[in-house]
Design a protein around this motif. Sequence first.
Motif, PDB file in Angstrom:
ATOM      1  N   LYS A 191      15.831   8.179   4.800  1.00  0.00           N
ATOM      2  CA  LYS A 191      16.074   8.671   6.166  1.00  0.00           C
ATOM      3  C   LYS A 191      16.026   7.538   7.191  1.00  0.00           C
ATOM      4  N   VAL A 192      15.295   6.465   6.838  1.00  0.00           N
ATOM      5  CA  VAL A 192      15.166   5.343   7.764  1.00  0.00           C
ATOM      6  C   VAL A 192      16.439   4.518   7.796  1.00  0.00           C
ATOM      7  N   LEU A 193      17.016   4.276   6.583  1.00  0.00           N
ATOM      8  CA  LEU A 193      18.159   3.368   6.499  1.00  0.00           C
ATOM      9  C   LEU A 193      19.504   4.091   6.443  1.00  0.00           C
ATOM     10  N   THR A 194      19.539   5.362   6.804  1.00  0.00           N
ATOM     11  CA  THR A 194      20.829   6.065   6.828  1.00  0.00           C
ATOM     12  C   THR A 194      21.756   5.411   7.854  1.00  0.00           C
ATOM     13  N   SER A 195      21.178   4.928   8.945  1.00  0.00           N
ATOM     14  CA  SER A 195      21.969   4.133   9.901  1.00  0.00           C
ATOM     15  C   SER A 195      21.569   2.671   9.718  1.00  0.00           C
ATOM     16  N   TYR A 196      21.932   2.136   8.527  1.00  0.00           N
ATOM     17  CA  TYR A 196      21.439   0.820   8.115  1.00  0.00           C
ATOM     18  C   TYR A 196      22.011  -0.332   8.927  1.00  0.00           C
ATOM     19  N   GLU A 197      23.100  -0.101   9.653  1.00  0.00           N
ATOM     20  CA  GLU A 197      23.717  -1.213  10.388  1.00  0.00           C
ATOM     21  C   GLU A 197      22.733  -1.881  11.348  1.00  0.00           C
ATOM     22  N   LYS A 198      21.837  -1.105  11.960  1.00  0.00           N
ATOM     23  CA  LYS A 198      20.906  -1.663  12.949  1.00  0.00           C
ATOM     24  C   LYS A 198      19.827  -2.533  12.310  1.00  0.00           C
ATOM     25  N   TYR A 199      19.661  -2.398  10.965  1.00  0.00           N
ATOM     26  CA  TYR A 199      18.632  -3.186  10.273  1.00  0.00           C
ATOM     27  C   TYR A 199      19.211  -4.344   9.466  1.00  0.00           C
ATOM     28  N   SER A 200      20.525  -4.413   9.320  1.00  0.00           N
ATOM     29  CA  SER A 200      21.141  -5.396   8.414  1.00  0.00           C
ATOM     30  C   SER A 200      20.870  -6.846   8.832  1.00  0.00           C
ATOM     31  N   ASP A 201      20.655  -7.093  10.104  1.00  0.00           N
ATOM     32  CA  ASP A 201      20.395  -8.463  10.548  1.00  0.00           C
ATOM     33  C   ASP A 201      18.953  -8.887  10.271  1.00  0.00           C
TER      34      ASP A 201
ATOM     35  N   GLN B  90      28.062  -5.515   0.682  1.00  0.00           N
ATOM     36  CA  GLN B  90      29.075  -4.735   1.401  1.00  0.00           C
ATOM     37  C   GLN B  90      28.478  -4.005   2.598  1.00  0.00           C
ATOM     38  N   LYS B  91      27.225  -3.695   2.527  1.00  0.00           N
ATOM     39  CA  LYS B  91      26.556  -3.003   3.633  1.00  0.00           C
ATOM     40  C   LYS B  91      26.008  -3.982   4.670  1.00  0.00           C
ATOM     41  N   GLY B  92      26.259  -5.286   4.450  1.00  0.00           N
ATOM     42  CA  GLY B  92      25.931  -6.281   5.463  1.00  0.00           C
ATOM     43  C   GLY B  92      24.567  -6.924   5.337  1.00  0.00           C
ATOM     44  N   PHE B  93      23.857  -6.689   4.224  1.00  0.00           N
ATOM     45  CA  PHE B  93      22.516  -7.255   4.048  1.00  0.00           C
ATOM     46  C   PHE B  93      22.576  -8.574   3.287  1.00  0.00           C
ATOM     47  N   ARG B  94      21.624  -9.443   3.560  1.00  0.00           N
ATOM     48  CA  ARG B  94      21.530 -10.718   2.862  1.00  0.00           C
ATOM     49  C   ARG B  94      20.658 -10.583   1.613  1.00  0.00           C
ATOM     50  N   ILE B  95      20.836 -11.549   0.672  1.00  0.00           N
ATOM     51  CA  ILE B  95      20.118 -11.511  -0.602  1.00  0.00           C
ATOM     52  C   ILE B  95      19.464 -12.863  -0.865  1.00  0.00           C
ATOM     53  N   ILE B  96      18.194 -12.800  -1.303  1.00  0.00           N
ATOM     54  CA  ILE B  96      17.460 -14.005  -1.715  1.00  0.00           C
ATOM     55  C   ILE B  96      17.130 -13.889  -3.200  1.00  0.00           C
ATOM     56  N   ILE B  97      17.314 -14.974  -3.950  1.00  0.00           N
ATOM     57  CA  ILE B  97      16.936 -15.006  -5.364  1.00  0.00           C
ATOM     58  C   ILE B  97      15.546 -15.622  -5.483  1.00  0.00           C
ATOM     59  N   ASP B  98      14.594 -14.835  -6.025  1.00  0.00           N
ATOM     60  CA  ASP B  98      13.219 -15.306  -6.200  1.00  0.00           C
ATOM     61  C   ASP B  98      13.056 -15.969  -7.580  1.00  0.00           C
TER      62      ASP B  98
ATOM     63  N   THR C 171      12.281 -13.418  17.652  1.00  0.00           N
ATOM     64  CA  THR C 171      13.640 -13.771  18.044  1.00  0.00           C
ATOM     65  C   THR C 171      14.653 -13.045  17.166  1.00  0.00           C
ATOM     66  N   GLU C 172      15.921 -13.128  17.543  1.00  0.00           N
ATOM     67  CA  GLU C 172      16.980 -12.449  16.795  1.00  0.00           C
ATOM     68  C   GLU C 172      17.158 -13.037  15.396  1.00  0.00           C
ATOM     69  N   GLU C 173      16.810 -14.312  15.202  1.00  0.00           N
ATOM     70  CA  GLU C 173      16.985 -14.963  13.894  1.00  0.00           C
ATOM     71  C   GLU C 173      15.887 -14.570  12.907  1.00  0.00           C
ATOM     72  N   PHE C 174      14.846 -13.932  13.377  1.00  0.00           N
ATOM     73  CA  PHE C 174      13.716 -13.556  12.527  1.00  0.00           C
ATOM     74  C   PHE C 174      14.175 -12.518  11.495  1.00  0.00           C
ATOM     75  N   PHE C 175      13.680 -12.639  10.239  1.00  0.00           N
ATOM     76  CA  PHE C 175      14.054 -11.687   9.178  1.00  0.00           C
ATOM     77  C   PHE C 175      12.815 -11.295   8.362  1.00  0.00           C
ATOM     78  N   ILE C 176      12.918 -10.129   7.733  1.00  0.00           N
ATOM     79  CA  ILE C 176      11.858  -9.615   6.865  1.00  0.00           C
ATOM     80  C   ILE C 176      12.421  -9.465   5.455  1.00  0.00           C
ATOM     81  N   SER C 177      11.738 -10.040   4.488  1.00  0.00           N
ATOM     82  CA  SER C 177      12.208 -10.049   3.106  1.00  0.00           C
ATOM     83  C   SER C 177      11.486  -8.982   2.273  1.00  0.00           C
TER      84      SER C 177
END
Length: 551
Positions: free
Chosen positions: A402-412, A439-447, A378-384
């Motif tokens: 080269k993979v994350l140069t267009s990082y907007e598509k992976y930020s969710d 700032q690039k739209g990615f989330r952060i988890i503290i381990d 689903t859209e809510e699924f995330f990879i840490s």
Amino acid sequence: MFSKFYLSKCFNKGLKTALLFFILNIAYLAGVIYIVFYREPLFEKCKLVVAILTTAVVIADSFYLFYVLYKLLQEKYKLKMFLHKTVAESDILKRKLFEITKKEYKKLPNGKTTKIVEIAYFDMVTGLPNKLQLEIFFDRLRKDVPSHFNEIAVVVLDIENLLEFKTVNLYSLTNVILKDIGYKLKNELPERSFVAKIEDNKFVILFYDYGCRDLLLQYIKIIEEIIDGKWYLVGEELELKSIIGVAFYPNDGNNLFEILRSATKALEHAKIVNHRKIYFTSNEENTKFSFCISLSKELKTAVCKKNFLLVYQPLIDLKKNKVAGAEVFLRWINPQKGIISAKEFMSIAQKEGMIPEIEEWVLDTVSQDIEDFERTCTEEFFISLNVSFLDSYVVERIFSNKVLTSYEKYSDMIVFEISQQDIDANLSECLKVAEEVKQKGFRIIIDDWCSDNIAIDTIRYFPVDAVKIDNRCIETVVFDKSIWTIVKGVIDIAHALKIKVIAEGVETSFHYKIAKDLGCDVAQGFLFSKPLFRSEFLEFYKKHENQLMVV
């Protein structure tokens, strides 16, 4: 010492008597030969007398020989006792010198020490502390072992082939080298170390309050780097090799003499074993050191050949009892040792500077796997993904990939995970990196947020989306109601700040119940699933997509 023996009365008297006996024996032998060959009739008459005299001469010579040997042994014993007395008197004089200079061991207003202090406490070639000052420092240091730190590492360093150069008229050059080595050891080793020179080409380094044995190995490698290699002086090329023996107080002895003896034995073992330049008194440490060296070489090959794989461990939404995401774990496929966890080799990779290449491979592989996750989940699924924020160039490395140069598509879908230990080590640097990531739209988890203590400042100042607590924290709250109240309160504070709480290491139904009662939002652990290959994970996800997890 031996010149006194050669000038002694015993030696002079013995020498004169030996010369007299030699002359008499020669004269007697000449007389016997003359009678036998030239006065045969006389010899026939005096046979008995000649035999008696010959016997008497042999007996006299034998007695004299035993007498001389006895006197020589007696003089040797006296010489030995004199030598012991001299050593003892030397030690007494050294101690008296120490008492005399004890009050003098202060710097004068001009910044120089008195000559008597320099002679008593410092090596004249390198200017480093000598063995006497080493003893004083060690005795003062070992009082802090039970309270401030667990042990003291004593490293004996021998520059094996330096004596070879002293035999080819390079003595003054070797002194220059020793002085340079002493300066580098003193300035390039960590603050909590003490460097002393105890013999012509031997140094002793004390390490204390160094944290863990892995860090100690790094300090020892610094020593190797300082010494090993070619040295150029006045047109001469010298290649030096270091050999190191390591012992630990209090495991290997109760005082400095015993510890140095243990470290020196380890040093001798290192000389015997040709392929080893560093040797510990502990077999366990030797095995570990050998493992690290072999692992480092094999890891370099693995990085070149990309002998890695990724596994995914499910993250379960505790309210919906469904798979919410996955944490990525790196594994190394070793031909001899099998599959090795990242915990066993990432510290080595970091020390050897292999992290950027491994990171690039992980990002490339995750980006390939994401297409399958996007089609299935689903859209809510995330990879840490676990990333160290201590490196200020990490953002540049990740987003220049080269993979994350267009990082907007992976930020969710991609979430970056940082450990609380990194934040504690350098809050300002980690905060700077975290702000760039946000700032690039990615989330952060503290381990490991709640492993040792509850870091309120982390959720107060850090741009964090979720925090992780492990099962040690969950188990602790059961036995202490006050801790339960504190942890529950802090979780409520995190929720008030719109921060999710993830319980990791949930391995039993007991852990699961406590995590739910505390109000955790997400959980992961072997109770739900071990880390899975991509295809296995997708099967696991499909199985529980429309079916609640049964615990």
